[in-house]
Write a protein that holds these residues in place. Sequence first.
Motif, PDB file in Angstrom:
ATOM      1  N   ASP A  27       0.731  14.728   9.384  1.00 55.97           N
ATOM      2  CA  ASP A  27       1.646  14.480   8.266  1.00 55.97           C
ATOM      3  C   ASP A  27       1.219  13.181   7.588  1.00 55.97           C
ATOM      4  OD1 ASP A  27       3.742  13.788   6.541  1.00 55.97           O
ATOM      5  OD2 ASP A  27       5.288  14.578   7.888  1.00 55.97           O
ATOM      6  N   GLY A  28       0.653  13.298   6.413  1.00 61.57           N
ATOM      7  CA  GLY A  28       0.114  12.152   5.692  1.00 61.57           C
ATOM      8  C   GLY A  28       1.118  11.062   5.394  1.00 61.57           C
ATOM      9  N   ARG A  29       2.393  11.378   5.438  1.00 62.25           N
ATOM     10  CA  ARG A  29       3.415  10.368   5.169  1.00 62.25           C
ATOM     11  C   ARG A  29       3.414   9.256   6.221  1.00 62.25           C
ATOM     12  NH1 ARG A  29       8.594  13.968   4.739  1.00 62.25           N
ATOM     13  NH2 ARG A  29       7.539  14.810   6.556  1.00 62.25           N
ATOM     14  N   TYR A  30       3.019   9.585   7.447  1.00 60.53           N
ATOM     15  CA  TYR A  30       2.956   8.540   8.475  1.00 60.53           C
ATOM     16  C   TYR A  30       1.948   7.471   8.072  1.00 60.53           C
ATOM     17  CZ  TYR A  30       5.950  10.987  11.750  1.00 60.53           C
ATOM     18  OH  TYR A  30       7.029  11.586  12.360  1.00 60.53           O
ATOM     19  N   GLU A  31       0.751   7.882   7.700  1.00 60.77           N
ATOM     20  CA  GLU A  31      -0.252   6.899   7.312  1.00 60.77           C
ATOM     21  C   GLU A  31       0.173   6.160   6.049  1.00 60.77           C
ATOM     22  OE1 GLU A  31      -4.960   6.162   6.402  1.00 60.77           O
ATOM     23  OE2 GLU A  31      -4.307   8.203   6.865  1.00 60.77           O
ATOM     24  N   GLN A  32       0.746   6.867   5.088  1.00 61.26           N
ATOM     25  CA  GLN A  32       1.215   6.209   3.866  1.00 61.26           C
ATOM     26  C   GLN A  32       2.211   5.105   4.185  1.00 61.26           C
ATOM     27  OE1 GLN A  32       2.708   9.721   1.829  1.00 61.26           O
ATOM     28  NE2 GLN A  32       1.192   9.436   0.210  1.00 61.26           N
ATOM     29  N   ASN A  33       3.106   5.364   5.100  1.00 62.16           N
ATOM     30  CA  ASN A  33       4.170   4.416   5.410  1.00 62.16           C
ATOM     31  C   ASN A  33       3.789   3.356   6.439  1.00 62.16           C
ATOM     32  OD1 ASN A  33       6.886   5.143   4.042  1.00 62.16           O
ATOM     33  ND2 ASN A  33       5.910   7.088   4.531  1.00 62.16           N
ATOM     34  N   PHE A  34       2.861   3.674   7.313  1.00 62.30           N
ATOM     35  CA  PHE A  34       2.574   2.765   8.420  1.00 62.30           C
ATOM     36  C   PHE A  34       1.161   2.203   8.437  1.00 62.30           C
ATOM     37  CE2 PHE A  34       6.023   5.549   9.988  1.00 62.30           C
ATOM     38  CZ  PHE A  34       7.009   4.570  10.138  1.00 62.30           C
ATOM     39  N   HIS A  35       0.334   2.541   7.458  1.00 63.44           N
ATOM     40  CA  HIS A  35      -1.065   2.097   7.409  1.00 63.44           C
ATOM     41  C   HIS A  35      -1.183   0.592   7.636  1.00 63.44           C
ATOM     42  CE1 HIS A  35      -4.886   0.877   5.580  1.00 63.44           C
ATOM     43  NE2 HIS A  35      -5.325   2.078   5.931  1.00 63.44           N
ATOM     44  N   SER A  36      -0.445  -0.196   6.868  1.00 58.97           N
ATOM     45  CA  SER A  36      -0.569  -1.652   6.988  1.00 58.97           C
ATOM     46  C   SER A  36      -0.037  -2.150   8.336  1.00 58.97           C
ATOM     47  CB  SER A  36       0.109  -2.364   5.825  1.00 58.97           C
ATOM     48  OG  SER A  36       1.479  -2.070   5.801  1.00 58.97           O
ATOM     49  N   ASP A  37       1.023  -1.515   8.860  1.00 57.30           N
ATOM     50  CA  ASP A  37       1.539  -1.892  10.189  1.00 57.30           C
ATOM     51  C   ASP A  37       0.510  -1.594  11.273  1.00 57.30           C
ATOM     52  OD1 ASP A  37       3.933  -2.650   9.022  1.00 57.30           O
ATOM     53  OD2 ASP A  37       4.985  -0.824   9.595  1.00 57.30           O
ATOM     54  N   TRP A  38      -0.125  -0.430  11.182  1.00 54.87           N
ATOM     55  CA  TRP A  38      -1.138  -0.065  12.174  1.00 54.87           C
ATOM     56  C   TRP A  38      -2.313  -1.031  12.126  1.00 54.87           C
ATOM     57  CZ3 TRP A  38      -1.421   5.820  10.697  1.00 54.87           C
ATOM     58  CH2 TRP A  38      -0.241   6.456  11.118  1.00 54.87           C
ATOM     59  N   GLN A  39      -2.729  -1.396  10.918  1.00 55.45           N
ATOM     60  CA  GLN A  39      -3.853  -2.326  10.777  1.00 55.45           C
ATOM     61  C   GLN A  39      -3.477  -3.695  11.331  1.00 55.45           C
ATOM     62  OE1 GLN A  39      -7.122  -1.468   9.444  1.00 55.45           O
ATOM     63  NE2 GLN A  39      -7.325  -3.244  10.781  1.00 55.45           N
ATOM     64  N   ALA A  40      -2.269  -4.154  11.028  1.00 58.23           N
ATOM     65  CA  ALA A  40      -1.813  -5.445  11.537  1.00 58.23           C
ATOM     66  C   ALA A  40      -1.723  -5.431  13.070  1.00 58.23           C
ATOM     67  CB  ALA A  40      -0.462  -5.805  10.926  1.00 58.23           C
ATOM     68  N   PHE A  41      -1.275  -4.314  13.629  1.00 55.55           N
ATOM     69  CA  PHE A  41      -1.199  -4.176  15.084  1.00 55.55           C
ATOM     70  C   PHE A  41      -2.596  -4.283  15.696  1.00 55.55           C
ATOM     71  CE2 PHE A  41      -1.659  -1.292  18.706  1.00 55.55           C
ATOM     72  CZ  PHE A  41      -0.822  -1.913  19.616  1.00 55.55           C
ATOM     73  N   ASP A  42      -3.543  -3.532  15.153  1.00 56.88           N
ATOM     74  CA  ASP A  42      -4.919  -3.562  15.645  1.00 56.88           C
ATOM     75  C   ASP A  42      -5.481  -4.983  15.528  1.00 56.88           C
ATOM     76  OD1 ASP A  42      -7.372  -1.457  16.207  1.00 56.88           O
ATOM     77  OD2 ASP A  42      -8.056  -3.227  15.118  1.00 56.88           O
ATOM     78  N   ASP A  43      -5.285  -5.611  14.382  1.00 56.60           N
ATOM     79  CA  ASP A  43      -5.787  -6.971  14.176  1.00 56.60           C
ATOM     80  C   ASP A  43      -5.181  -7.937  15.196  1.00 56.60           C
ATOM     81  OD1 ASP A  43      -7.375  -6.182  12.038  1.00 56.60           O
ATOM     82  OD2 ASP A  43      -5.918  -6.841  10.514  1.00 56.60           O
ATOM     83  N   PHE A  44      -3.861  -7.851  15.412  1.00 58.60           N
ATOM     84  CA  PHE A  44      -3.207  -8.737  16.366  1.00 58.60           C
ATOM     85  C   PHE A  44      -3.794  -8.571  17.759  1.00 58.60           C
ATOM     86  CE2 PHE A  44      -0.078  -9.618  19.640  1.00 58.60           C
ATOM     87  CZ  PHE A  44       0.278 -10.928  19.333  1.00 58.60           C
ATOM     88  N   PHE A  45      -3.904  -7.347  18.227  1.00 63.87           N
ATOM     89  CA  PHE A  45      -4.426  -7.123  19.572  1.00 63.87           C
ATOM     90  C   PHE A  45      -5.857  -7.629  19.701  1.00 63.87           C
ATOM     91  CE2 PHE A  45      -2.212  -4.046  22.685  1.00 63.87           C
ATOM     92  CZ  PHE A  45      -1.043  -4.775  22.627  1.00 63.87           C
ATOM     93  N   PHE A  46      -6.671  -7.440  18.686  1.00 62.32           N
ATOM     94  CA  PHE A  46      -8.059  -7.895  18.799  1.00 62.32           C
ATOM     95  C   PHE A  46      -8.217  -9.388  18.522  1.00 62.32           C
ATOM     96  CE2 PHE A  46      -8.768  -3.445  19.145  1.00 62.32           C
ATOM     97  CZ  PHE A  46      -9.810  -3.378  20.056  1.00 62.32           C
TER      98      PHE A  46
END
Length: 162
Positions: A27-46
Amino acid sequence: MNVEFRKVSDFKRGILFELLKDAYSFDGRYEQNFHSDWQAFDDFFFDYLQIADQYGFVTTLADEVIGFVSWDPRKMPEYVEIGHNCVASKHKGNGYGKVQLQEAFNRIVQNDVRKIIVTTNDDLTPAQRMYESVGFTRDQQRKNQNSEDFVGEYIDYVYFLA
């Protein structure tokens, strides 16, 4: 089942983001809504690999990355909140999410925490069944305040330990 749980630091930046993107690709709406959150999460962990390795792990199957789980310990000992329990699309429906969740559970309970909380969306029925099958109980359902165009409410589940 040759499942192995490995440190996040064993992998390259971006793997967590890519897993989330793939897991929610139905469901493309997940990426539309959470793309920046997912990227921030990945960045934080790394950016903070010591935190990543202590409060999450990557799951592999025969050396192929198939998922990851993470949790937030900042409210211990009152509770720990599981942030992501992600399984790659091609591996969904095979019980890996449950195996991954059980491993996280085993690690979390070593910290004398009173309860574990996890949140999912009301349209993610397989996730709801999985959480209930391992003893989580539905605590509350609440409106999604993130986006008006994204259908679905959040369901909070809780597992009491003490």
